[in-house]
Design an enzyme around this catalytic site. Structure first.
Site, PDB file in Angstrom:
ATOM      1  N   TYR A   1       0.227  -1.185  -0.034  1.00 19.97           N
ATOM      2  CA  TYR A   1      -0.085   0.182  -0.529  1.00 19.97           C
ATOM      3  C   TYR A   1       0.964   1.149   0.077  1.00 19.97           C
ATOM      4  CZ  TYR A   1      -4.011  -3.490   0.398  1.00 19.97           C
ATOM      5  OH  TYR A   1      -5.272  -3.563   0.096  1.00 19.97           O
TER       6      TYR A   1
ATOM      7  N   HIS B   1     -14.618   0.916  -0.073  1.00 17.15           N
ATOM      8  CA  HIS B   1     -13.385   0.397   0.659  1.00 17.15           C
ATOM      9  C   HIS B   1     -11.879   0.840   0.248  1.00 17.15           C
ATOM     10  CE1 HIS B   1     -14.882  -3.243  -2.840  1.00 17.15           C
ATOM     11  NE2 HIS B   1     -15.159  -3.078  -1.241  1.00 17.15           N
TER      12      HIS B   1
ATOM     13  N   ASN C   1     -18.688   0.238 -19.427  1.00 19.26           N
ATOM     14  CA  ASN C   1     -16.945  -0.224 -18.799  1.00 19.26           C
ATOM     15  C   ASN C   1     -16.586  -0.958 -20.602  1.00 19.26           C
ATOM     16  OD1 ASN C   1     -15.625  -1.690 -16.611  1.00 19.26           O
ATOM     17  ND2 ASN C   1     -16.444  -3.686 -17.824  1.00 19.26           N
ATOM     18  N   LEU C   2     -15.449  -1.387 -20.550  1.00 26.16           N
ATOM     19  CA  LEU C   2     -14.038  -1.444 -21.459  1.00 26.16           C
ATOM     20  C   LEU C   2     -14.619  -2.938 -22.675  1.00 26.16           C
ATOM     21  CD1 LEU C   2     -11.841  -0.694 -22.803  1.00 26.16           C
ATOM     22  CD2 LEU C   2     -10.434  -1.565 -21.840  1.00 26.16           C
TER      23      LEU C   2
ATOM     24  N   CYS D   1       0.247   6.917  16.188  1.00 21.98           N
ATOM     25  CA  CYS D   1      -0.828   7.228  15.792  1.00 21.98           C
ATOM     26  C   CYS D   1      -0.947   8.722  16.404  1.00 21.98           C
ATOM     27  CB  CYS D   1      -1.486   6.674  16.554  1.00 21.98           C
ATOM     28  SG  CYS D   1      -3.572   6.989  16.398  1.00 21.98           S
TER      29      CYS D   1
HETATM   30  C1  BV8 Z   1     -17.553  -8.354   1.945  1.00 15.65           C
HETATM   31  C2  BV8 Z   1      -9.593  -2.627  -1.079  1.00 15.65           C
HETATM   32  C3  BV8 Z   1     -19.927  -8.233   4.283  1.00 15.65           C
HETATM   33  C4  BV8 Z   1      -7.876  -3.016  -1.117  1.00 15.65           C
HETATM   34  C5  BV8 Z   1     -11.017  -4.940  -2.376  1.00 15.65           C
HETATM   35  C6  BV8 Z   1     -21.467 -13.168  -2.226  1.00 15.65           C
HETATM   36  C7  BV8 Z   1     -20.909 -14.377  -3.388  1.00 15.65           C
HETATM   37  C8  BV8 Z   1     -18.829 -14.307  -3.277  1.00 15.65           C
HETATM   38  C9  BV8 Z   1     -18.231 -13.725  -2.645  1.00 15.65           C
HETATM   39  C10 BV8 Z   1     -18.732 -13.266  -1.659  1.00 15.65           C
HETATM   40  C11 BV8 Z   1     -19.900 -12.658  -1.873  1.00 15.65           C
HETATM   41  N1  BV8 Z   1     -19.652 -11.852  -0.766  1.00 15.65           N
HETATM   42  C12 BV8 Z   1     -18.491 -11.212  -0.078  1.00 15.65           C
HETATM   43  C13 BV8 Z   1     -17.797 -12.282  -0.970  1.00 15.65           C
HETATM   44  C14 BV8 Z   1     -16.238 -12.434  -0.357  1.00 15.65           C
HETATM   45  C15 BV8 Z   1     -15.491 -10.800  -0.871  1.00 15.65           C
HETATM   46  C16 BV8 Z   1     -15.833 -11.376  -2.290  1.00 15.65           C
HETATM   47  O1  BV8 Z   1     -16.846 -10.729  -3.485  1.00 15.65           O
HETATM   48  N2  BV8 Z   1     -14.962 -12.101  -3.228  1.00 15.65           N
HETATM   49  C17 BV8 Z   1     -15.306 -12.082  -4.380  1.00 15.65           C
HETATM   50  C18 BV8 Z   1     -13.549 -12.122  -4.819  1.00 15.65           C
HETATM   51  C19 BV8 Z   1     -15.783 -13.421  -4.907  1.00 15.65           C
HETATM   52  N3  BV8 Z   1     -15.916  -9.549  -0.774  1.00 15.65           N
HETATM   53  C20 BV8 Z   1     -16.088  -9.070   0.409  1.00 15.65           C
HETATM   54  O2  BV8 Z   1     -14.905  -9.909   0.961  1.00 15.65           O
HETATM   55  C21 BV8 Z   1     -16.246  -8.028   1.074  1.00 15.65           C
HETATM   56  N4  BV8 Z   1     -17.084  -8.086   1.920  1.00 15.65           N
HETATM   57  O3  BV8 Z   1     -18.923  -8.819   1.611  1.00 15.65           O
HETATM   58  O4  BV8 Z   1     -18.119  -8.604   3.981  1.00 15.65           O
HETATM   59  C22 BV8 Z   1     -19.966  -7.748   3.724  1.00 15.65           C
HETATM   60  C23 BV8 Z   1     -21.418  -7.606   3.129  1.00 15.65           C
HETATM   61  C24 BV8 Z   1     -21.900  -6.827   2.845  1.00 15.65           C
HETATM   62  C25 BV8 Z   1     -22.800  -5.818   3.752  1.00 15.65           C
HETATM   63  C26 BV8 Z   1     -22.008  -5.960   4.683  1.00 15.65           C
HETATM   64  C27 BV8 Z   1     -21.107  -7.400   5.586  1.00 15.65           C
HETATM   65  C28 BV8 Z   1     -15.241  -6.156   0.937  1.00 15.65           C
HETATM   66  C29 BV8 Z   1     -14.777  -7.067  -0.612  1.00 15.65           C
HETATM   67  C30 BV8 Z   1     -13.400  -5.312  -0.545  1.00 15.65           C
HETATM   68  C31 BV8 Z   1     -12.441  -6.024  -0.777  1.00 15.65           C
HETATM   69  N5  BV8 Z   1     -11.288  -4.745  -1.156  1.00 15.65           N
HETATM   70  N6  BV8 Z   1     -10.340  -3.458  -2.200  1.00 15.65           N
HETATM   71  C32 BV8 Z   1      -7.294  -2.091  -2.110  1.00 15.65           C
HETATM   72  O5  BV8 Z   1      -7.930  -1.909  -3.246  1.00 15.65           O
HETATM   73  O6  BV8 Z   1      -6.395  -3.509  -2.067  1.00 15.65           O
HETATM   74  S1  BV8 Z   1     -11.587  -5.216  -3.221  1.00 15.65           S
HETATM   75  C33 BV8 Z   1     -11.235  -4.369  -4.528  1.00 15.65           C
HETATM   76  O7  BV8 Z   1     -11.092  -5.721  -5.708  1.00 15.65           O
HETATM   77  C34 BV8 Z   1     -11.420  -2.899  -4.982  1.00 15.65           C
HETATM   78  O8  BV8 Z   1     -11.857  -1.877  -4.296  1.00 15.65           O
HETATM   79  C35 BV8 Z   1     -12.907  -3.580  -6.555  1.00 15.65           C
HETATM   80  O9  BV8 Z   1     -14.154  -3.955  -5.841  1.00 15.65           O
HETATM   81  C36 BV8 Z   1     -12.181  -5.253  -6.887  1.00 15.65           C
HETATM   82  C37 BV8 Z   1     -11.368  -5.025  -7.881  1.00 15.65           C
HETATM   83  O10 BV8 Z   1     -12.329  -4.877  -9.170  1.00 15.65           O
HETATM   84  P1  BV8 Z   1     -12.956  -3.521  -9.874  1.00 15.65           P
HETATM   85  O11 BV8 Z   1     -12.613  -2.274  -9.437  1.00 15.65           O
HETATM   86  O12 BV8 Z   1     -13.655  -3.988 -10.856  1.00 15.65           O
HETATM   87  O13 BV8 Z   1     -11.328  -3.708 -11.151  1.00 15.65           O
HETATM   88  P2  BV8 Z   1     -10.998  -5.693 -11.493  1.00 15.65           P
HETATM   89  O14 BV8 Z   1      -9.514  -4.953 -12.397  1.00 15.65           O
HETATM   90  O15 BV8 Z   1     -11.562  -6.564 -11.399  1.00 15.65           O
HETATM   91  O16 BV8 Z   1     -12.424  -4.719 -13.161  1.00 15.65           O
HETATM   92  C38 BV8 Z   1     -11.616  -3.843 -13.887  1.00 15.65           C
HETATM   93  C39 BV8 Z   1     -12.557  -3.314 -15.480  1.00 15.65           C
HETATM   94  O17 BV8 Z   1     -12.214  -2.454 -15.803  1.00 15.65           O
HETATM   95  C40 BV8 Z   1     -12.448  -4.276 -15.658  1.00 15.65           C
HETATM   96  O18 BV8 Z   1     -14.214  -5.540 -16.380  1.00 15.65           O
HETATM   97  C41 BV8 Z   1     -12.376  -3.404 -17.287  1.00 15.65           C
HETATM   98  O19 BV8 Z   1     -12.657  -4.733 -18.604  1.00 15.65           O
HETATM   99  C42 BV8 Z   1     -12.693  -2.856 -17.178  1.00 15.65           C
HETATM  100  N7  BV8 Z   1     -11.758  -1.152 -17.807  1.00 15.65           N
HETATM  101  C43 BV8 Z   1     -10.068  -1.689 -17.934  1.00 15.65           C
HETATM  102  N8  BV8 Z   1      -9.794  -0.494 -18.291  1.00 15.65           N
HETATM  103  C44 BV8 Z   1     -10.909   0.707 -18.346  1.00 15.65           C
HETATM  104  C45 BV8 Z   1     -12.029  -0.349 -17.966  1.00 15.65           C
HETATM  105  N9  BV8 Z   1     -13.521   0.065 -18.520  1.00 15.65           N
HETATM  106  C46 BV8 Z   1     -13.851   2.044 -19.062  1.00 15.65           C
HETATM  107  N10 BV8 Z   1     -12.610   2.460 -19.358  1.00 15.65           N
HETATM  108  C47 BV8 Z   1     -10.774   1.929 -19.037  1.00 15.65           C
HETATM  109  N11 BV8 Z   1      -9.824   2.143 -20.038  1.00 15.65           N
END
Ligand code: BV8
Length: 229
Positions: free
Chosen positions: A53, A106, A198-199, A133
């Protein structure tokens, strides 16, 4: 309550030079999610996580908001409280473009969270040096970001906005991470019109009324221009 809710992901910052997560040369290429973005990973090897980070925080100085960020800031200047940006991104590019109504569900790179007093404070340096802190003086700061398995920030506010909005737009997100990936269904269930910019088609593209594919730097200004006519 905002008439329009815009959810943004890493794709909106890609054209600014901020790496996405899942694309080629994305963040998850160089690091295992479980090692750097989970409480367990932090407990097992805090230095690797703090360094991960610290590097992303330092890299912020070399990037600038792009036309997609600026278009949303312009839209806020016109719509005011009728627009809410909910971002999964931890960079500060929305704010640097001029947006003020931004919910970082997030967390933020430019904030540190104290594990002793649970206070948080603006932070620009390196946590690897274990700075004190500003609240309690302990050397127990962590990145103020939401890791996998942790509860996202300001969920009540977000769910209220999704329940009231007329339009829900998702920009630059793969729809792979929950609860953000489920917002389109929640907004739609409350009668909102839903649009994906989205892309490529995201994992949840079939949930949207309409999808436009291309670069956010082109799609978002065009959408805003269409709205403001
Ligand atoms: C939680 C911070 C309970 C740190 C991040 C249900 C089903 C399955 C799993 C789960 C579920 N519920 C919960 C889970 C577990 C988990 C989860 O989702 N796991 C996944 C992997 C299956 N979720 C959690 O643990 C969450 N917590 O659920 O708590 C709860 C829920 C509700 C209410 C109360 C309690 C916490 C998740 C947060 C984790 N932290 N980030 C850091 O940044 O290091 S997540 C991190 O990854 C990002 O913040 C973001 O959320 C995710 C990445 O996704 P994107 O931003 O979409 O990026 P990505 O690269 O994937 O995609 C980019 C897109 O842009 C692509 O489509 C690409 O084509 C497009 N693109 C690229 N270039 C362009 C473009 N579009 C347009 N123009 C361009 N030029």
């Amino acid at each position: 309550m905002a008439r329009i809710v815009v959810l943004t992901g890493a794709g909106i910052s890609a054209e600014s030079g901020v790496p996405t997560f899942r694309d080629a040369d994305g963040l998850w290429e160089g690091h295992r999610v479980e090692d750097v973005a989970t409480p367990e990973g932090f407990a097992a090897d805090p230095d690797t996580v703090l360094r991960f980070y610290d590097e992303r925080r330092a890299a912020l100085a070399a990037v600038e908001p792009n036309p997609a960020h600026h278009a949303l800031a312009e839209l806020e200047r016109v719509l005011g409280d009728d627009l809410l940006v909910v971002t999964q991104n931890i960079d500060d590019l929305h704010e640097r473009a001029g947006s003020t109504r931004v919910v970082h569900m997030h967390g933020e790179l430019l904030s540190a969270l104290c594990r002793s007093c649970e206070g948080r404070a603006p932070f620009r340096g390196a946590l690897l040096n274990r700075p004190a802190c500003p609240g309690c003086g302990s050397r127990d700061l962590r990145p103020d970001v939401v890791w996998f398995g942790e509860i996202p920030y300001r969920m009540e506010e977000i769910l209220d906005a999704l329940a009231c909005c007329e339009t829900f737009v998702s920009v630059g997100t793969s729809g792979a991470v929950y609860p953000a990936a489920g917002f389109v269904q929640q907004a739609r269930a409350h009668g909102a019109r839903t649009l994906e910019l989205n892309l490529v088609p995201s994992e949840g593209t079939h949930f949207f009324h309409e999808a436009r594919h291309g670069r956010a730097g082109d799609l978002v200004p065009a959408w805003v221009a269409g709205l403001l006519g």
